[in-house]
Scaffold this motif. Structure first.
Motif, PDB file in Angstrom:
ATOM      1  N   ILE A 269       0.718  -1.363  -0.091  1.00 57.63           N
ATOM      2  CA  ILE A 269       0.140  -0.046  -0.100  1.00 57.63           C
ATOM      3  C   ILE A 269       0.845   1.213  -0.061  1.00 57.63           C
ATOM      4  N   TYR A 270       0.834   2.177  -0.873  1.00 58.58           N
ATOM      5  CA  TYR A 270       1.141   3.588  -0.837  1.00 58.58           C
ATOM      6  C   TYR A 270       0.008   4.501  -0.684  1.00 58.58           C
ATOM      7  N   ARG A 271       0.495   5.924  -0.543  1.00 62.05           N
ATOM      8  CA  ARG A 271      -0.342   6.985  -0.547  1.00 62.05           C
ATOM      9  C   ARG A 271       0.414   8.191  -1.222  1.00 62.05           C
ATOM     10  N   LEU A 272      -0.817   9.106  -1.640  1.00 59.99           N
ATOM     11  CA  LEU A 272       0.033  10.348  -1.926  1.00 59.99           C
ATOM     12  C   LEU A 272      -0.538  11.292  -1.094  1.00 59.99           C
ATOM     13  N   ARG A 273       0.339  12.269  -0.598  1.00 61.52           N
ATOM     14  CA  ARG A 273       0.101  13.300   0.747  1.00 61.52           C
ATOM     15  C   ARG A 273       0.130  14.591  -0.128  1.00 61.52           C
ATOM     16  N   LEU A 274      -0.884  15.508  -0.027  1.00 66.40           N
ATOM     17  CA  LEU A 274      -0.953  16.805  -0.462  1.00 66.40           C
ATOM     18  C   LEU A 274      -1.513  17.647   0.752  1.00 66.40           C
ATOM     19  N   GLY A 275      -0.414  18.238   1.348  1.00 63.60           N
ATOM     20  CA  GLY A 275      -0.700  18.680   2.756  1.00 63.60           C
ATOM     21  C   GLY A 275      -1.015  17.749   3.752  1.00 63.60           C
ATOM     22  N   SER A 276      -2.216  18.011   4.371  1.00 60.22           N
ATOM     23  CA  SER A 276      -2.723  17.006   5.361  1.00 60.22           C
ATOM     24  C   SER A 276      -3.523  16.028   5.073  1.00 60.22           C
ATOM     25  N   GLU A 277      -3.858  15.839   3.628  1.00 60.98           N
ATOM     26  CA  GLU A 277      -4.833  15.050   2.927  1.00 60.98           C
ATOM     27  C   GLU A 277      -3.918  13.994   2.269  1.00 60.98           C
ATOM     28  N   MET A 278      -4.815  12.674   2.262  1.00 59.18           N
ATOM     29  CA  MET A 278      -3.926  11.328   1.557  1.00 59.18           C
ATOM     30  C   MET A 278      -4.722  10.848   0.678  1.00 59.18           C
ATOM     31  N   ILE A 279      -4.446  10.048  -0.235  1.00 65.09           N
ATOM     32  CA  ILE A 279      -5.197   9.098  -1.202  1.00 65.09           C
ATOM     33  C   ILE A 279      -4.366   7.822  -1.126  1.00 65.09           C
ATOM     34  N   TYR A 280      -4.957   6.970  -0.804  1.00 71.08           N
ATOM     35  CA  TYR A 280      -4.329   5.438  -0.583  1.00 71.08           C
ATOM     36  C   TYR A 280      -4.495   4.882  -1.939  1.00 71.08           C
ATOM     37  N   PHE A 281      -3.622   3.854  -2.215  1.00 67.77           N
ATOM     38  CA  PHE A 281      -3.722   2.953  -3.451  1.00 67.77           C
ATOM     39  C   PHE A 281      -2.756   1.896  -3.374  1.00 67.77           C
ATOM     40  N   PRO A 282      -2.906   0.588  -3.893  1.00 73.72           N
ATOM     41  CA  PRO A 282      -2.184  -0.296  -3.965  1.00 73.72           C
ATOM     42  C   PRO A 282      -0.934  -0.503  -5.113  1.00 73.72           C
ATOM     43  N   VAL A 283       0.117  -1.216  -5.091  1.00 68.35           N
ATOM     44  CA  VAL A 283       1.018  -1.336  -6.209  1.00 68.35           C
ATOM     45  C   VAL A 283       1.447  -2.941  -6.148  1.00 68.35           C
ATOM     46  N   ASP A 284       1.309  -3.624  -7.002  1.00 66.41           N
ATOM     47  CA  ASP A 284       2.075  -4.803  -7.134  1.00 66.41           C
ATOM     48  C   ASP A 284       3.450  -4.820  -7.659  1.00 66.41           C
ATOM     49  N   SER A 285       3.746  -4.643  -8.954  1.00 63.88           N
ATOM     50  CA  SER A 285       4.833  -4.613  -9.677  1.00 63.88           C
ATOM     51  C   SER A 285       4.932  -3.659 -10.416  1.00 63.88           C
ATOM     52  N   ILE A 286       5.166  -3.983 -11.777  1.00 61.83           N
ATOM     53  CA  ILE A 286       5.480  -3.011 -13.075  1.00 61.83           C
ATOM     54  C   ILE A 286       3.975  -2.503 -13.339  1.00 61.83           C
ATOM     55  N   GLU A 287       3.543  -1.685 -13.043  1.00 64.82           N
ATOM     56  CA  GLU A 287       1.990  -1.191 -13.331  1.00 64.82           C
ATOM     57  C   GLU A 287       1.876   0.541 -13.459  1.00 64.82           C
ATOM     58  N   THR A 288       0.815   0.731 -13.691  1.00 66.66           N
ATOM     59  CA  THR A 288       0.628   2.113 -13.897  1.00 66.66           C
ATOM     60  C   THR A 288      -0.594   2.626 -13.050  1.00 66.66           C
ATOM     61  N   VAL A 289      -0.490   3.516 -12.151  1.00 63.57           N
ATOM     62  CA  VAL A 289      -1.710   3.744 -11.244  1.00 63.57           C
ATOM     63  C   VAL A 289      -1.866   5.460 -11.659  1.00 63.57           C
ATOM     64  N   SER A 290      -3.242   5.651 -11.993  1.00 59.71           N
ATOM     65  CA  SER A 290      -3.761   6.899 -12.545  1.00 59.71           C
ATOM     66  C   SER A 290      -4.570   7.585 -11.615  1.00 59.71           C
ATOM     67  N   ILE A 291      -4.405   8.715 -11.173  1.00 61.23           N
ATOM     68  CA  ILE A 291      -5.164   9.567 -10.133  1.00 61.23           C
ATOM     69  C   ILE A 291      -5.584  10.704 -10.640  1.00 61.23           C
ATOM     70  N   THR A 292      -7.047  11.147 -10.699  1.00 62.50           N
ATOM     71  CA  THR A 292      -7.507  12.467 -10.931  1.00 62.50           C
ATOM     72  C   THR A 292      -8.194  13.035  -9.971  1.00 62.50           C
ATOM     73  N   ALA A 293      -7.833  14.268  -9.393  1.00 62.26           N
ATOM     74  CA  ALA A 293      -8.570  14.955  -8.062  1.00 62.26           C
ATOM     75  C   ALA A 293      -8.531  16.152  -8.022  1.00 62.26           C
TER      76      ALA A 293
END
Length: 354
Positions: A75-99
């Motif tokens: 599990i990884y997360r993106l932090r912007l200030g005090s807010e987070m978005i959580y997401f999983p990563v397996d190996s060679i892949e691309t995760v796309s986030i629109t916020a």
């Protein structure tokens, strides 16, 4: 920083350096209104977090990270200030986030893998169901136990709501779910760094009657129902099929995929040998070409169903299907009892319940 955090951070830095030759994954997307803001990619270790990389959000809110894969799903997360978005990563892949910066952690889309979309679904369920009631908890347990050795199951039982664990190991029912996940990680992911933690969490909190000695309980789960049509257009409900007292092998597949003919021959041999003993096979195809699937399905002796594009994502996410083929065993009581990702293990898994 506390000594514990320093050690965790140092361990994380060492790990990242050691894995510099490992395959890399990508996290990219856009965050409206965040131009020039600092964005942090963070990795976890059983509840502790450390920074992997930082970047400045570019023009039009665009950002991109590339980082070494851990060698196991995490599990990884993106932090912007005090807010987070959580997401999983397996190996060679691309995760796309629109916020959007104004609602970074509450209104976003997560794409790239079925596991990533499942994690987004879990967080969406929790956002709209506060406080968490028994119906919500049951829905989350269904998602977790559809693939108890998967990263989504780990994410669910580790989730906290307002600082309180969503799954409390002191609660008998919650501990059953934790035990199911710990058991499957022990069997299927013995080298995963989370496995020992999950085992310890369960065994420390087990109560009399939940287990004997060090045997962990695997919770049976009522199946997640759906209704799909066969090649003639006749609609079949999974719950009705499973209510007839047979052992049901539920399989998700793509007929035109490499290896599909060989896999179907395995199913044919299994069906021929075990159908008279009470085995039923329900096969759900997610092919793009429904006409070609229907022509092939005419020659299938078991129940062959088709998931159209309008319902496909919902069905696959309900069972947390990431790879094809994936199979599940439903026992004679209509309970979802086992997930089988390795086709060679299907005969043994079926025999356990016949």
């Amino acid at each position: 920083m506390t000594l514990k955090n320093i050690l965790v951070a140092a361990a994380g830095a060492t790990l990242m350096a050691a894995c510099s030759t490992q395959p890399r994954f990508t996290v990219e997307g856009t965050i409206a209104g965040a131009d020039g803001d600092q964005l942090i990619l963070e990795a976890s270790h059983n509840g502790s977090w450390w920074g992997v990389d930082t970047t400045e959000v570019g023009k039009n809110g665009q950002f991109k990270f590339r980082a070494d894969a851990a060698g196991y799903p995490d599990i990884y997360r993106l932090r912007l200030g005090s807010e987070m978005i959580y997401f999983p990563v397996d190996s060679i892949e691309t995760v796309s986030i629109t916020a959007d910066k104004a609602a970074f952690s509450t209104k976003y889309t997560l794409r790239g893998t079925a596991a990533a979309e499942a994690v987004a679904r879990v967080d969406s369920i929790l956002r709209v169901n506060q406080p968490v009631d028994s119906v919500t908890k049951r829905s989350l347990s269904q998602i977790a136990l559809a693939d108890p050795a998967g990263i989504v199951a780990y994410y669910i039982i580790q989730k906290t709501v307002n600082g309180v664990p969503l799954y409390n190991p002191a609660n008998r029912q919650d501990l059953r779910v934790i035990g199911a996940v710990a058991n499957c990680y022990t069997q299927q992911r013995p080298m995963d760094p989370r496995t020992e933690y999950l085992k310890s969490l369960y065994l420390r909190n087990r109560k009399a009657g939940l287990a004997q000695a060090d045997t962990m309980v695997v919770a049976a789960l009522p199946l997640i129902d759906f209704a799909l049509g066969d090649e003639t257009g006749t609609v079949h409900n999974l719950s009705q099929i499973a209510s007839k007292g047979n052992v049901v092998l539920l399989n998700f597949t793509v007929y035109n995929a490499d290896g599909s003919p060989e896999f179907n021959r395995l199913l044919a041999n299994l069906y021929e040998q075990k159908h008279s003993q009470g085995l039923e096979i329900v096969q759900v195809a997610v092919d793009d070409d429904q006409f070609a699937w229907a022509n092939s399905a005419k020659n299938i002796p078991w129940i062959a169903l088709y998931a159209p594009e309008t319902t496909r994502a919902k069905v696959l996410m309900s069972y947390n299907v990431v790879d094809i083929p994936t199979s599940f065993i439903i026992n004679r009581q209509g309970e979802l009892v086992e997930r089988v990702d390795d086709p060679e293990k299907l005969p043994a898994a079926v025999n356990r319940y016949l």
